[in-house]
Write a protein that holds these residues in place. Structure first.
Motif, PDB file in Angstrom:
ATOM      1  N   VAL A   1       0.843  -1.199   0.000  1.00  0.00           N
ATOM      2  CA  VAL A   1       0.000   0.000   0.000  1.00  0.00           C
ATOM      3  C   VAL A   1       0.879   1.251   0.000  1.00  0.00           C
ATOM      4  O   VAL A   1       0.628   2.198  -0.762  1.00  0.00           O
ATOM      5  CB  VAL A   1      -0.967  -0.004   1.204  1.00  0.00           C
ATOM      6  CG1 VAL A   1      -1.755   1.296   1.278  1.00  0.00           C
ATOM      7  CG2 VAL A   1      -1.914  -1.205   1.132  1.00  0.00           C
ATOM      8  N   ALA A   2       1.916   1.261   0.820  1.00  0.00           N
ATOM      9  CA  ALA A   2       2.828   2.410   0.861  1.00  0.00           C
ATOM     10  C   ALA A   2       3.504   2.598  -0.500  1.00  0.00           C
ATOM     11  O   ALA A   2       3.651   3.736  -0.975  1.00  0.00           O
ATOM     12  CB  ALA A   2       3.874   2.212   1.957  1.00  0.00           C
ATOM     13  N   GLY A   3       3.888   1.505  -1.135  1.00  0.00           N
ATOM     14  CA  GLY A   3       4.481   1.587  -2.465  1.00  0.00           C
ATOM     15  C   GLY A   3       3.503   2.140  -3.484  1.00  0.00           C
ATOM     16  O   GLY A   3       3.875   2.916  -4.367  1.00  0.00           O
ATOM     17  N   ASP A   4       2.238   1.752  -3.353  1.00  0.00           N
ATOM     18  CA  ASP A   4       1.205   2.277  -4.250  1.00  0.00           C
ATOM     19  C   ASP A   4       1.076   3.790  -4.108  1.00  0.00           C
ATOM     20  O   ASP A   4       0.934   4.510  -5.102  1.00  0.00           O
ATOM     21  CB  ASP A   4      -0.153   1.628  -3.962  1.00  0.00           C
ATOM     22  CG  ASP A   4      -0.188   0.143  -4.300  1.00  0.00           C
ATOM     23  OD1 ASP A   4       0.687  -0.333  -5.052  1.00  0.00           O
ATOM     24  OD2 ASP A   4      -1.108  -0.535  -3.798  1.00  0.00           O
ATOM     25  N   VAL A   5       1.122   4.271  -2.875  1.00  0.00           N
ATOM     26  CA  VAL A   5       1.030   5.720  -2.634  1.00  0.00           C
ATOM     27  C   VAL A   5       2.226   6.428  -3.278  1.00  0.00           C
ATOM     28  O   VAL A   5       2.075   7.484  -3.910  1.00  0.00           O
ATOM     29  CB  VAL A   5       0.933   6.021  -1.119  1.00  0.00           C
ATOM     30  CG1 VAL A   5       1.062   7.501  -0.833  1.00  0.00           C
ATOM     31  CG2 VAL A   5      -0.372   5.461  -0.556  1.00  0.00           C
ATOM     32  N   LEU A   6       3.389   5.834  -3.148  1.00  0.00           N
ATOM     33  CA  LEU A   6       4.583   6.395  -3.772  1.00  0.00           C
ATOM     34  C   LEU A   6       4.439   6.402  -5.298  1.00  0.00           C
ATOM     35  O   LEU A   6       4.788   7.385  -5.966  1.00  0.00           O
ATOM     36  CB  LEU A   6       5.808   5.591  -3.348  1.00  0.00           C
ATOM     37  CG  LEU A   6       7.172   6.124  -3.705  1.00  0.00           C
ATOM     38  CD1 LEU A   6       7.394   7.502  -3.114  1.00  0.00           C
ATOM     39  CD2 LEU A   6       8.246   5.153  -3.212  1.00  0.00           C
ATOM     40  N   ASP A   7       3.899   5.329  -5.842  1.00  0.00           N
ATOM     41  CA  ASP A   7       3.670   5.260  -7.297  1.00  0.00           C
ATOM     42  C   ASP A   7       2.697   6.348  -7.751  1.00  0.00           C
ATOM     43  O   ASP A   7       2.903   6.983  -8.786  1.00  0.00           O
ATOM     44  CB  ASP A   7       3.114   3.887  -7.683  1.00  0.00           C
ATOM     45  CG  ASP A   7       4.105   2.750  -7.465  1.00  0.00           C
ATOM     46  OD1 ASP A   7       5.308   3.021  -7.293  1.00  0.00           O
ATOM     47  OD2 ASP A   7       3.649   1.584  -7.456  1.00  0.00           O
ATOM     48  N   ILE A   8       1.643   6.566  -6.974  1.00  0.00           N
ATOM     49  CA  ILE A   8       0.663   7.605  -7.315  1.00  0.00           C
ATOM     50  C   ILE A   8       1.320   8.986  -7.288  1.00  0.00           C
ATOM     51  O   ILE A   8       1.098   9.804  -8.185  1.00  0.00           O
ATOM     52  CB  ILE A   8      -0.554   7.531  -6.370  1.00  0.00           C
ATOM     53  CG1 ILE A   8      -1.405   6.311  -6.728  1.00  0.00           C
ATOM     54  CG2 ILE A   8      -1.389   8.814  -6.431  1.00  0.00           C
ATOM     55  CD1 ILE A   8      -2.507   6.009  -5.729  1.00  0.00           C
ATOM     56  N   ALA A   9       2.133   9.231  -6.278  1.00  0.00           N
ATOM     57  CA  ALA A   9       2.817  10.528  -6.185  1.00  0.00           C
ATOM     58  C   ALA A   9       3.737  10.739  -7.385  1.00  0.00           C
ATOM     59  O   ALA A   9       3.809  11.839  -7.943  1.00  0.00           O
ATOM     60  CB  ALA A   9       3.601  10.616  -4.879  1.00  0.00           C
ATOM     61  N   THR A  10       4.409   9.689  -7.797  1.00  0.00           N
ATOM     62  CA  THR A  10       5.296   9.797  -8.957  1.00  0.00           C
ATOM     63  C   THR A  10       4.493  10.028 -10.228  1.00  0.00           C
ATOM     64  O   THR A  10       4.836  10.893 -11.039  1.00  0.00           O
ATOM     65  CB  THR A  10       6.147   8.518  -9.089  1.00  0.00           C
ATOM     66  OG1 THR A  10       6.919   8.350  -7.891  1.00  0.00           O
ATOM     67  CG2 THR A  10       7.079   8.594 -10.283  1.00  0.00           C
ATOM     68  N   ALA A  11       3.417   9.273 -10.414  1.00  0.00           N
ATOM     69  CA  ALA A  11       2.591   9.434 -11.617  1.00  0.00           C
ATOM     70  C   ALA A  11       1.958  10.819 -11.661  1.00  0.00           C
ATOM     71  O   ALA A  11       1.777  11.389 -12.747  1.00  0.00           O
ATOM     72  CB  ALA A  11       1.518   8.348 -11.664  1.00  0.00           C
TER      73      ALA A  11
END
Length: 102
Positions: free
Chosen positions: A50-60
Motif C-alpha cells: 500500500v505504501a508503495g502504491d502511494v509512492l507510485d501515485i505521487a510519482t505518476a
C-alpha cells in the motif's frame, strides 16, 4: 523495460526511479511469498505494498504538469494505480483484521 513504461505512463525522464520501483516490487513479492499466509508475518509486507502504491501515485502525479504533452497518459496511469491501491488496501485491512483475531 523502464524506458518503455515511462513512455507509456507519460513519465519520460523517470526511468531510473521506475527501475528502483521495480526492485522494490520484487523485494515485496519475495517477502509476501516467504510470509506465512496464516500468521501476522504477512501484515507488514501487505502494508508495504500500500505504501508503495502511494509512492507510485505521487510519482505518476508529476506527469500531470501542463507542459507534459503526454499528461493524458499520466491520467490513465493514475486511474490504474487507484484501482491497484484500492485492492491492496482492502487486502491489507483484511490481513490486519485476521491478525488481530489470532
Amino acid at each position: 523495460m523502464p524506458r518503455r513504461i515511462s513512455r507509456v505512463a507519460g513519465l519520460r525522464g523517470k526511468e531510473g526511479l521506475l527501475r528502483a520501483y521495480g526492485i522494490r516490487e520484487i523485494g515485496q513479492g519475495i517477502g509476501l511469498m516467504a510470509a506465512s499466509p496464516r500468521s501476522s508475518s504477512l501484515k507488514p509486507w501487505i502494508w508495504m505494498r500500500v505504501a508503495g502504491d502511494v509512492l507510485d501515485i505521487a510519482t505518476a502525479a508529476t506527469g500531470l504538469r501542463a507542459r507534459n504533452p503526454h499528461s493524458g497518459r499520466a491520467v490513465a496511469t493514475l486511474v490504474g494505480l487507484a484501482g491497484v491501491t484500492l485492492v491492496d488496501s482492502l487486502s491489507a485491512n483484511r490481513v490486519s483484521r485476521e491478525a488481530r483475531l489470532e
